[in-house]
Design an enzyme around this catalytic site. Structure first.
Site, PDB file in Angstrom:
ATOM      1  N   ASP A 195     -45.655  63.375  26.589  1.00  0.00           N
ATOM      2  CA  ASP A 195     -45.387  64.889  26.491  1.00  0.00           C
ATOM      3  C   ASP A 195     -45.740  65.618  27.829  1.00  0.00           C
ATOM      4  OD1 ASP A 195     -48.192  64.822  26.056  1.00  0.00           O
ATOM      5  OD2 ASP A 195     -47.986  65.949  24.280  1.00  0.00           O
ATOM      6  N   SER A 196     -46.591  64.898  28.844  1.00  0.00           N
ATOM      7  CA  SER A 196     -46.778  65.547  30.176  1.00  0.00           C
ATOM      8  C   SER A 196     -45.572  65.441  30.648  1.00  0.00           C
ATOM      9  CB  SER A 196     -47.739  64.576  30.752  1.00  0.00           C
ATOM     10  OG  SER A 196     -47.281  63.364  30.964  1.00  0.00           O
ATOM     11  N   GLU A 209     -59.726  60.647  25.880  1.00  0.00           N
ATOM     12  CA  GLU A 209     -59.476  61.657  26.915  1.00  0.00           C
ATOM     13  C   GLU A 209     -60.833  62.626  27.001  1.00  0.00           C
ATOM     14  OE1 GLU A 209     -56.138  64.473  28.924  1.00  0.00           O
ATOM     15  OE2 GLU A 209     -55.720  63.460  27.121  1.00  0.00           O
ATOM     16  N   GLU A 223     -51.694  62.614  18.714  1.00  0.00           N
ATOM     17  CA  GLU A 223     -52.911  63.341  18.751  1.00  0.00           C
ATOM     18  C   GLU A 223     -53.772  63.505  17.699  1.00  0.00           C
ATOM     19  OE1 GLU A 223     -52.638  66.519  21.713  1.00  0.00           O
ATOM     20  OE2 GLU A 223     -51.708  65.327  23.177  1.00  0.00           O
ATOM     21  N   LYS A 278     -47.141  57.590  19.890  1.00  0.00           N
ATOM     22  CA  LYS A 278     -48.397  58.180  20.070  1.00  0.00           C
ATOM     23  C   LYS A 278     -48.525  59.284  19.596  1.00  0.00           C
ATOM     24  CE  LYS A 278     -50.526  59.578  23.806  1.00  0.00           C
ATOM     25  NZ  LYS A 278     -51.146  60.794  23.386  1.00  0.00           N
ATOM     26  N   ASP A 314     -44.840  59.402  23.224  1.00  0.00           N
ATOM     27  CA  ASP A 314     -45.520  60.487  22.976  1.00  0.00           C
ATOM     28  C   ASP A 314     -44.889  61.569  22.160  1.00  0.00           C
ATOM     29  OD1 ASP A 314     -48.195  61.458  23.089  1.00  0.00           O
ATOM     30  OD2 ASP A 314     -48.226  62.016  25.211  1.00  0.00           O
TER      31      ASP A 314
END
Length: 271
Positions: free
Chosen positions: A52-53, A189, A123, A121, A91
């Site tokens: 998602d970056s 992270e 979070e 993925k 993501d």
């Protein structure tokens, strides 16, 4: 010989877990398009994360919170179409899985069916353990992500190291809960190196570090940071392996000058 025989065998989650047992480290890079997917595969990158970056690096958002499923599906399709050997991980964007395990499963299915990725993925720690379990039980591998989680940047009070002092216990509990829920790997992270080493030794699944010291089973970087395309300053953990920003700037400047002065196209570049 059939064309299928020439297609390289794809990296699987079992390969990555075997490498942990064999103490063989591996690399993951973010990737957002077909061209870089092919380059990274040729370079030996085992896992491509369509992060998602992309919100920041590709789409111009100020952070990762604004990007949506439809935008990331396009990028995931491009990478999945190009990658033949690397494991492609999608993501999941903010708001597409947090509401419930059912929502997480629905979103994961969209990425697997419509984009062709091999894993997803998302979070979060214990609070998303049931989400992980639901998606894994449906047959979709899940990579977890704890420590600093960019989608929770406002709740965490900004970009800062997580798991220092008394907060380390919560990170440990998160990691164990996600492993028990069925995650095949965990991104750590902005976690202190000592804590990351402890978790790597304690967990049966691979840890993937980003700003988490040298002892994780794997490492990941945002590719534009790694290649020196992102403007400085970058975070402390980023090592710039090239200076593509200068290379591209100089190439574009030279092209513009050649056009302005009539040097391009010349006879060698004309029909």
């Amino acid at each position: 010989m059939s064309a299928a025989a020439d297609v390289p065998r794809r990296v699987t989650i079992h390969d990555l877990q075997l490498r942990k047992r064999q103490h063989r480290r591996w690399a993951m890079l973010t990737c957002y398009d077909a061209l870089t997917a092919r380059i990274f595969e040729e370079a030996g990158i085992d896992v491509l994360l369509v992060g998602d970056s992309a919100a920041n690096t590709v789409l111009g958002y100020p952070d990762t919170l604004g990007v949506d499923v439809d935008e990331l599906l396009i990028l995931n399709r491009a990478v999945a179409r190009a990658a033949q050997r690397a494991l492609v991980v999608a993501d999941l964007p903010f708001g597409s899985y947090q509401i419930s395990p059912r929502q997480a499963l629905q979103t994961a299915i969209r990425f697997v069916k419509r984009a062709g990725v091999q894993a997803v993925k998302f979070e979060g720690g214990r609070r998303v353990a049931e989400h992980v379990r639901t998606v894994v039980e449906a047959g979709i591998p899940v990579m977890a992500h704890i420590g600093f989680t960019p989608q929770s940047v406002h709740a965490l009070g900004g970009y800062r190291v997580q798991g220092r002092g008394d907060d380390a216990a919560a990170i440990r509990d998160d990691a164990l809960a996600l492993q028990e829920a069925g995650a095949f790997a965990i991104v750590l992270e902005l976690v202190p190196a000592g804590l990351a080493a402890e978790l790597t030794a304690a967990l049966q699944i691979p840890t993937i570090g980003i700003g988490a010291g040298p002892d994780c089973d794997a490492q990941v970087l945002v590719w534009t940071d790694m290649a020196g395309l992102t403007p400085q300053p970058t975070p402390k953990f980023v090592k710039r392996y090239a200076d593509l920003r200068t290379v591209l700037h100089d190439a574009a400047r030279a092209f513009a000058a050649d056009v302005a002065d009539g040097r391009y196209p010349d006879a060698a570049h004309s029909y």
